[in-house]
Design a protein around this motif. Structure first.
Motif, PDB file in Angstrom:
ATOM      1  N   ARG A 175       0.909  -1.190  -0.062  1.00 23.99           N
ATOM      2  CA  ARG A 175      -0.018   0.050  -0.175  1.00 23.99           C
ATOM      3  C   ARG A 175       0.756   1.270   0.110  1.00 23.99           C
ATOM      4  O   ARG A 175       0.667   2.264  -0.778  1.00 23.99           O
ATOM      5  CB  ARG A 175      -0.856   0.132   1.180  1.00 23.99           C
ATOM      6  CG  ARG A 175      -1.927   1.224   1.180  1.00 23.99           C
ATOM      7  CD  ARG A 175      -2.424   1.475   2.723  1.00 23.99           C
ATOM      8  NE  ARG A 175      -3.280   0.230   2.836  1.00 23.99           N
ATOM      9  CZ  ARG A 175      -4.616   0.013   2.706  1.00 23.99           C
ATOM     10  NH1 ARG A 175      -5.181   0.727   2.079  1.00 23.99           N
ATOM     11  NH2 ARG A 175      -5.076  -1.331   2.999  1.00 23.99           N
ATOM     12  N   GLN A 212      -7.918  -4.969   2.105  1.00 26.47           N
ATOM     13  CA  GLN A 212      -8.900  -4.259   3.194  1.00 26.47           C
ATOM     14  C   GLN A 212     -10.213  -5.313   3.151  1.00 26.47           C
ATOM     15  O   GLN A 212     -10.240  -6.179   2.512  1.00 26.47           O
ATOM     16  CB  GLN A 212      -9.500  -2.951   2.903  1.00 26.47           C
ATOM     17  CG  GLN A 212     -10.133  -2.581   1.417  1.00 26.47           C
ATOM     18  CD  GLN A 212     -10.082  -1.394   1.238  1.00 26.47           C
ATOM     19  OE1 GLN A 212      -9.040  -0.815   0.418  1.00 26.47           O
ATOM     20  NE2 GLN A 212     -11.070  -0.614   1.433  1.00 26.47           N
ATOM     21  N   THR A 213     -11.059  -4.814   3.880  1.00 19.49           N
ATOM     22  CA  THR A 213     -12.358  -5.674   3.847  1.00 19.49           C
ATOM     23  C   THR A 213     -13.180  -5.165   2.653  1.00 19.49           C
ATOM     24  O   THR A 213     -13.079  -3.758   2.124  1.00 19.49           O
ATOM     25  CB  THR A 213     -13.459  -4.874   5.117  1.00 19.49           C
ATOM     26  OG1 THR A 213     -12.843  -5.369   6.161  1.00 19.49           O
ATOM     27  CG2 THR A 213     -14.861  -5.515   4.818  1.00 19.49           C
ATOM     28  N   GLU A 223     -11.769 -10.198   3.772  1.00 16.01           N
ATOM     29  CA  GLU A 223     -11.342  -9.660   4.784  1.00 16.01           C
ATOM     30  C   GLU A 223      -9.820  -9.216   4.108  1.00 16.01           C
ATOM     31  O   GLU A 223      -9.201 -10.127   3.392  1.00 16.01           O
ATOM     32  CB  GLU A 223     -11.058 -10.115   5.922  1.00 16.01           C
ATOM     33  CG  GLU A 223     -12.624 -10.245   6.819  1.00 16.01           C
ATOM     34  CD  GLU A 223     -13.265  -8.848   6.863  1.00 16.01           C
ATOM     35  OE1 GLU A 223     -12.338  -7.940   7.043  1.00 16.01           O
ATOM     36  OE2 GLU A 223     -14.572  -8.890   6.714  1.00 16.01           O
ATOM     37  N   ALA A 224      -9.153  -8.386   4.677  1.00  8.87           N
ATOM     38  CA  ALA A 224      -7.774  -8.246   4.288  1.00  8.87           C
ATOM     39  C   ALA A 224      -6.698  -9.373   4.385  1.00  8.87           C
ATOM     40  O   ALA A 224      -6.913  -9.994   5.582  1.00  8.87           O
ATOM     41  CB  ALA A 224      -7.254  -6.860   5.383  1.00  8.87           C
ATOM     42  N   ARG A 245     -11.265   1.300  -2.922  1.00  5.15           N
ATOM     43  CA  ARG A 245     -11.228  -0.272  -2.499  1.00  5.15           C
ATOM     44  C   ARG A 245     -10.036  -0.719  -2.973  1.00  5.15           C
ATOM     45  O   ARG A 245      -9.888  -0.982  -4.187  1.00  5.15           O
ATOM     46  CB  ARG A 245     -12.385  -0.864  -3.008  1.00  5.15           C
ATOM     47  CG  ARG A 245     -12.461  -2.401  -2.578  1.00  5.15           C
ATOM     48  CD  ARG A 245     -12.048  -3.294  -3.562  1.00  5.15           C
ATOM     49  NE  ARG A 245     -12.722  -3.753  -4.582  1.00  5.15           N
ATOM     50  CZ  ARG A 245     -12.479  -4.208  -5.712  1.00  5.15           C
ATOM     51  NH1 ARG A 245     -11.247  -4.264  -5.990  1.00  5.15           N
ATOM     52  NH2 ARG A 245     -13.300  -4.420  -6.996  1.00  5.15           N
TER      53      ARG A 245
END
Length: 284
Positions: A74, A190-191, A246-247, A270
């Motif tokens: 990220r 991420q979620t 989920e992540a 996202r």
């Protein structure tokens, strides 16, 4: 005669098992029971996992990639977005023309995808993760190649539904074959749920064995010129599954699997990261 008849019946049962996607206990004993994973997978995947992938064309593995690794990817992505790092030769930084005049997150500049990051050692680390590659080898064998890399940064929808990705097959973009020796690893950073546009798949669509015709979808609204989709796709004829993740959760899927993603109805981007792998035996 009785023995030969019993053998023929067992063979017929195995063929029927492959046809409807179910695997009987007797069928699991032979390699022919699994068309889309390799014999070596039996040392790692469970019979249930092999059966599921064969039948559905995808397999979700929970908590596969660590939060620490995801944060590294990220941060590296943000460095490219902020131009702290210059794009490497061959790297493609995609900006969505539908939101080019807006900026939902400072520094990200409406960047929706970072493609072909294989020459950046930090980003390419994802493709080399042992926990990912050990699954990839179950579908492709020991000699694998990373063929296409991408960090997807699905933007908040501007109200035009342009953030959705039409149903498509990834094989449309690849010239190499055979299709059964290609697999995608796609990891949620991420979620990811229906609210921010999770993946939508048509289980078992890979078993049709054909690449359908792709073009811009014939939607009255929300056609994004960055995305092709299956021409004249009818969403009512297929039973679809939404992959809520989920992540760190990772889905492995076949290049003929019909899939897409929904609209991002949240105020944030996202993110997911992916790599398409192919066996070294593939040819163009």
């Amino acid at each position: 005669k009785a023995e030969k008849m019993a053998e023929r019946i067992n063979t017929l049962h195995r063929h029927l098992d492959l046809a409807d996607g179910t695997v009987s206990p007797s069928a699991t004993e032979g390699a022919a029971a699994y068309a889309y994973t390799l014999d070596t997978a039996s040392n790692f995947l469970t019979p249930e996992q092999r059966q599921f992938y064969d039948k559905n064309g995808f397999l979700v593995v929970r908590n596969l990639v660590s939060p620490k690794k995801l944060e590294e990817y990220r941060y590296r992505f943000e460095q490219f977005c902020n131009r702290e790092l210059e794009a490497l030769p061959g790297m493609t930084i995609m900006r969505d023309v539908a939101i080019a005049k807006s900026e939902f997150v400072p520094g990200e500049k409406a960047i929706t995808k970072l493609q072909n990051f294989q020459d950046d050692p930090v980003m390419f680390d994802y493709c080399c993760l042992p926990e990912v590659v050990q699954y990839v080898k179950c579908f492709l064998g020991d000699n694998v190649m990373a063929m296409h890399t991408m960090l997807i940064n699905k933007p908040p929808d501007p109200g035009l539904k342009t953030s959705r990705h039409p149903m498509h097959q990834d094989l449309h973009y690849f010239p190499f074959r055979p299709a059964d020796r290609i697999v995608c690893s796609w990891t949620a950073m991420q979620t990811i749920n229906r609210e921010n546009g999770c993946l939508v798949v048509v289980p078992g669509s890979h078993r049709q064995g054909q690449l359908l015709k792709h073009d811009y979808p014939k939607w009255k609204e929300g056609v994004n010129k960055m995305y092709y989709g299956i021409q004249d796709y009818n969403p009512d004829k297929d039973k679809r599954s939404h992959l809520v993740m989920e992540a760190g959760d990772t889905v492995f899927f076949h290049p003929l699997l019909i899939h897409g993603s929904g609209t991002n109805n949240t105020s944030g981007f996202r993110k997911s990261i992916s790599c398409h792998y192919a066996s070294s035996e593939c040819e163009s």
